[in-house]
Design a protein around this motif. Structure first.
Motif, short mmCIF file in Angstrom:
data_model
loop_
_atom_site.label_atom_id
_atom_site.label_comp_id
_atom_site.label_asym_id
_atom_site.label_seq_id
_atom_site.Cartn_x
_atom_site.Cartn_y
_atom_site.Cartn_z
N ILE A 146 52.36 38.46 19.81
CA ILE A 146 53.33 39.16 20.64
C ILE A 146 52.79 40.56 20.95
N VAL A 147 52.70 40.89 22.23
CA VAL A 147 52.28 42.22 22.63
C VAL A 147 53.26 42.74 23.67
N PRO A 148 53.41 44.03 23.80
CA PRO A 148 54.30 44.57 24.82
C PRO A 148 53.80 44.21 26.20
N PRO A 149 54.69 44.03 27.15
CA PRO A 149 54.25 43.68 28.51
C PRO A 149 53.53 44.84 29.16
N GLY A 150 52.70 44.47 30.13
CA GLY A 150 52.04 45.53 30.90
C GLY A 150 50.54 45.39 30.91
N VAL A 151 49.93 45.97 31.88
CA VAL A 151 48.49 45.87 32.05
C VAL A 151 47.74 46.49 30.91
N ASP A 152 48.18 47.65 30.43
CA ASP A 152 47.46 48.32 29.35
C ASP A 152 47.42 47.48 28.11
N ALA A 153 48.56 46.84 27.79
CA ALA A 153 48.59 45.96 26.61
C ALA A 153 47.63 44.81 26.79
N ALA A 154 47.60 44.25 27.99
CA ALA A 154 46.68 43.15 28.25
C ALA A 154 45.24 43.59 28.09
N ALA A 155 44.93 44.75 28.60
CA ALA A 155 43.56 45.26 28.48
C ALA A 155 43.18 45.48 27.03
N ASP A 156 44.13 46.04 26.24
CA ASP A 156 43.85 46.28 24.82
C ASP A 156 43.62 44.97 24.09
N THR A 157 44.40 43.95 24.45
CA THR A 157 44.26 42.65 23.80
C THR A 157 42.90 42.05 24.06
N VAL A 158 42.42 42.16 25.29
CA VAL A 158 41.11 41.61 25.63
C VAL A 158 39.99 42.33 24.89
N ASP A 170 47.61 39.26 34.79
CA ASP A 170 48.03 40.60 34.39
C ASP A 170 46.89 41.45 33.85
N LEU A 171 45.72 40.88 33.67
CA LEU A 171 44.60 41.66 33.16
C LEU A 171 44.12 42.64 34.23
N PRO A 172 43.64 43.82 33.84
CA PRO A 172 43.15 44.79 34.82
C PRO A 172 41.92 44.26 35.53
N ARG A 173 41.82 44.54 36.79
CA ARG A 173 40.65 44.13 37.56
C ARG A 173 39.54 45.15 37.39
N THR A 174 38.32 44.66 37.23
CA THR A 174 37.19 45.55 36.91
C THR A 174 36.21 45.68 38.07
N GLY A 175 36.65 45.43 39.27
CA GLY A 175 35.78 45.61 40.43
C GLY A 175 35.14 44.31 40.88
N HIS A 176 34.52 44.37 42.04
CA HIS A 176 33.90 43.18 42.61
C HIS A 176 32.51 42.96 42.04
N VAL A 177 32.07 41.71 42.10
CA VAL A 177 30.70 41.38 41.71
C VAL A 177 29.76 41.85 42.81
N THR A 178 28.81 42.70 42.44
CA THR A 178 27.84 43.22 43.40
C THR A 178 26.43 42.85 42.94
N VAL A 179 25.49 43.06 43.85
CA VAL A 179 24.09 42.80 43.49
C VAL A 179 23.69 43.66 42.30
N LYS A 180 24.12 44.92 42.30
CA LYS A 180 23.78 45.82 41.21
C LYS A 180 24.38 45.36 39.89
N SER A 181 25.65 44.93 39.92
CA SER A 181 26.29 44.49 38.68
C SER A 181 25.63 43.23 38.13
N VAL A 182 25.17 42.37 39.03
CA VAL A 182 24.48 41.15 38.58
C VAL A 182 23.14 41.50 37.94
N VAL A 183 22.38 42.37 38.62
CA VAL A 183 21.05 42.74 38.10
C VAL A 183 21.18 43.43 36.75
N THR A 184 22.12 44.37 36.63
CA THR A 184 22.26 45.10 35.36
C THR A 184 22.79 44.19 34.26
N SER A 185 23.49 43.13 34.62
CA SER A 185 24.04 42.23 33.60
C SER A 185 22.96 41.44 32.87
#
Length: 447
Positions: free
Chosen positions: A21-33, A231-246
């Motif tokens: 059980i966690v409190p509702p909201g994006v921040d709680a979801a982010a903390d859980t992840v 409800d999880l926070p979005r972390t941006g789009h997949v870009t060429v840079k994000s793929v290469v750095t991953s």
């Protein structure tokens, strides 16, 4: 993520750790992840996870360990080295796309969760690949089919590892890794038995184990839904840079992750040296046609299942209880060396069985315990998919390179059609031993 104060949350979350059980909201979801999981998985969740692991292993490993060899013997008899080229190429292709799967999985927001959509995507691609292989008129099409098949089943299986990393607390990592690892050891053996029963029809050799595996894997998210990720926070789009750095990470900042990656890489080079050509190895050493080897492979495999069960369970449960992981990794490496030496010098079935049993035991212990190590040292838990993809590099790169190199090694000193499996297996033993030593001596934060 669905929480219990939302309608239908208990049904959507099943009995997994996400029931907390966690409190509702994006921040709680982010903390859980991002947080280290604490609540244990339920027994029923673990059971269905085991069944899914069994299914994906059957669907992938039966073609790899038997079906492809049958097709090659039909289309190009006497050219078993082609198996290394086909499997190596398929692994190389998946190596390129696997970070994309990890990144997209981490960032997927759907009512079905982050991981579930990729299970079904992979099943569709995997089954398509098996159909292509079974109907292929030449080796080029066989290779293309296995690129699809291997990629598909890898995409389908990766979410199971990510769900374990998402949800398993430290106290369960060894045990659950042992149980799911045991399923991946048993599945190919039983699957080859199924394939042998329908071996008079090449199409059924591929499709029957594939469909059985797809059903076992596909029912897991239906019975134990992952829950919504909307409800999880979005972390941006997949870009060429994000793929290469991953594709990389900060080695100095995360030295244990780096050393474990290297040790895992070296160990898996040795493993793939000694497992890729198993069907052809048995055929040569026992003087049997390739198509008739399935019965031997299944028999040896069934005996090896007992060793795999012991290795997975003892390694997983004892490493949890003793809170010592590196020691068991080293024990696995030593056992692998013993099995490889036995296989390298074997020309009769009893010694082949001894070698196979030792190697099955070693692989089960290593896979179980090192997976628990990986779950403990993932650098950034909100990017589990990305880092698990990086971990998979330590297995996928060897699975791409080792078969290609092994295809050359077996021709060194070969006389006619008698390939040099002695050199291949001994070389694999050296790699496995070095991999174990790296993890034992260099990974400091895990006992």
């Amino acid at each position: 993520m669905v929480t219990k104060n939302e309608p239908g949350a208990e049904l959507a979350a099943g009995l997994a750790v996400s029931d907390a059980i966690v409190p509702p909201g994006v921040d709680a979801a982010a903390d859980t992840v991002a947080a280290e999981p604490q609540q244990p998985m339920s027994r029923s969740y673990i059971f269905w996870l085991m069944l899914a692991s069994f299914g994906v292993s059957m669907a992938m490993m039966v073609p790899l360990s038997y079906g492809l060899a049958v097709r090659i013997s039909e289309l190009a008899p006497g050219h078993e080295e082609v198996l290394g080229y086909i499997t190596g190429t398929a692994q190389a292709v998946y190596l390129i796309i696997s970070p994309l799967i990890g990144i997209w999985s981490d960032r997927t927001r759907s009512r079905f969760g982050r991981r579930t959509p990729f299970i079904y995507l992979g099943i569709v691609i995997g089954l398509l690949g098996l159909i292509v292989i079974s109907l292929a008129p030449n080796l080029l099409i066989v290779g293309a089919g296995w690129v699809l098949g291997m990629s598909g089943w890898s995409i389908a299986g990766a979410p199971l590892q990510l769900l374990m990393a998402d949800k398993l607390p430290e106290s369960q990592r060894g045990k659950v890794s042992a149980l799911t690892g045991l399923m991946t050891q048993i599945a190919p053996v039983l699957g080859i038995g199924v394939a042998y029963a329908v071996s008079s029809n090449t199409t059924l050799v591929f499709l029957v184990p594939g469909v059985i595996g797809a059903v076992m894997l596909g029912i897991f998210p239906l019975i134990k839904p992952e829950g919504s990720s909307k409800d999880l926070p979005r972390t941006g789009h997949v870009t060429v840079k994000s793929v290469v750095t991953s594709y990389g990470f900060n080695v100095r900042k995360y030295p244990d992750f780096a050393w474990n990656w290297l040790g895992r890489f070296v160990f898996f080079v040795g493993l793939y040296f000694n497992t890729t050509f198993g069907t052809f190895f048995y055929a040569q050493r026992l003087d049997l046609p390739v198509r008739e080897v399935a019965g031997i492979v299944a028999t040896v495999g069934m005996i090896g299942v007992l060793a795999a069960a012991a290795g997975a369970l003892i390694g997983g449960f004892l490493s949890d209880k003793l809170q010592r992981r590196r020691l068991f990794v080293m024990i696995a490496a030593v056992l692998f060396v013993g099995g490889a030496i036995a296989e390298a010098t074997a020309w009769a079935l009893p010694q082949i069985i001894v070698g196979a049993v030792l190697m099955q035991l070693a692989i089960a212990v290593f896979a179980t315990v090192d997976q628990a190590i990986v779950f403990a040292i993932i650098p950034e838990r909100d990017q589990i998919g990305r880092y698990m993809a990086v971990v998979q590099f330590a297995q996928k790169i060897p699975s791409a390179l080792a078969p290609l190199i092994a295809g050359v090694v077996i021709t060194i000193g070969a006389v006619g059609d008698v390939k040099n499996y002695t050199l291949l297996y001994l070389t694999g033993a050296v790699f496995a031993l070095v991999g174990g030593l790296i993890i034992l001596l260099k990974v400091k934060s895990i006992r």
